[in-house]
Design an enzyme around this catalytic site. Structure first.
Site, PDB file in Angstrom:
ATOM      1  CG  ASP A   8      -0.418   0.238   2.535  1.00  0.00           C
ATOM      2  OD1 ASP A   8       0.820   0.397   2.640  1.00  0.00           O
ATOM      3  OD2 ASP A   8      -1.183   0.293   3.517  1.00  0.00           O
ATOM      4  CB  CYS A  64       0.419  -2.548   4.762  1.00  0.00           C
ATOM      5  SG  CYS A  64       0.128  -3.461   6.280  1.00  0.00           S
ATOM      6  CB  THR A  66       1.750  -2.663  11.143  1.00  0.00           C
ATOM      7  OG1 THR A  66       0.497  -3.037  10.546  1.00  0.00           O
ATOM      8  CG2 THR A  66       1.608  -1.342  11.870  1.00  0.00           C
ATOM      9  CG  HIS A  97       9.687 -25.260  11.193  1.00  0.00           C
ATOM     10  ND1 HIS A  97       9.899 -25.190  12.555  1.00  0.00           N
ATOM     11  CD2 HIS A  97      10.758 -25.920  10.681  1.00  0.00           C
ATOM     12  CE1 HIS A  97      11.049 -25.783  12.847  1.00  0.00           C
ATOM     13  NE2 HIS A  97      11.601 -26.230  11.730  1.00  0.00           N
ATOM     14  CG  HIS A 132       7.963 -28.898   9.993  1.00  0.00           C
ATOM     15  ND1 HIS A 132       7.714 -28.360  11.232  1.00  0.00           N
ATOM     16  CD2 HIS A 132       9.252 -29.323  10.015  1.00  0.00           C
ATOM     17  CE1 HIS A 132       8.806 -28.418  11.970  1.00  0.00           C
ATOM     18  NE2 HIS A 132       9.758 -29.012  11.261  1.00  0.00           N
TER      19      HIS A 132
END
Ligand code: RB5
Length: 151
Positions: A8, A64, A66, A97, A132
């Site tokens: 963004d 973005c 955060t 993993h 995994h």
């Protein structure tokens, strides 16, 4: 290898730097926007990158402010396993993993040298499978169960 990438407005500069860094190392990128500092909505970018990831079976990077909003949005899309990473160890583990197919980054959280390390770690690691795989299969089963419930 090709990588789909999008951000963004909060991460548009970091996106350009990551693209330059990847291209220097011989990795092609598909830029899904945005292309200026004008405000856009991160779910639109998450969807654009996810569409490329699923269609072309390639990994993705989403950015973005955060990394939170865009990773939440991407993880709503069946088949996407987006990992928000703030350090290179987590980035490596997200591949080894969790078989993450999308790396999410917070442009307002991290400095460029750390972002570069995270990108390098994510794309240098491979999924380990084994126990995994069983866990990733369970994630896929949860996704299927709740998709069926919604539709
Ligand atoms: C945009 O201002 C900001 O909310 C967005 O980049 C992101 O941080 C949301 O999670």
């Amino acid at each position: 290898m090709k990588i789909a990438i999008g951000s963004d407005h909060a991460g548009v500069e970091q996106k350009s730097e990551i693209i330059a860094f990847l291209n220097e190392t011989g990795i092609e990128t598909i830029d899904c926007g945005c292309f200026s500092a004008d405000s856009v909505d991160y779910p639109d970018i998450a969807e654009a990158v996810a569409a490329q990831v699923l269609e072309k079976n390639i990994p993705g990077i989403i950015i973005c402010g955060t990394g939170i909003g865009i990773s939440i949005a991407a993880n709503k899309i069946p088949g996407i396993r987006a990992a928000l990473c703030s350090d290179s160890f987590s980035a490596e583990m997200a591949r080894r993993h969790n078989d993450a197919n999308v790396l999410a980054i917070g442009a307002r959280v991290l400095e460029m040298p750390v972002i570069r390390e995270i990108v390098r770690a994510f794309f240098s690691a491979d999924f380990e499978g084994g126990r995994h795989q069983r866990r990733v299969d369970k994630i896929n089963e949860i996704e299927k169960k709740y998709c069926e419930r919604c539709c």
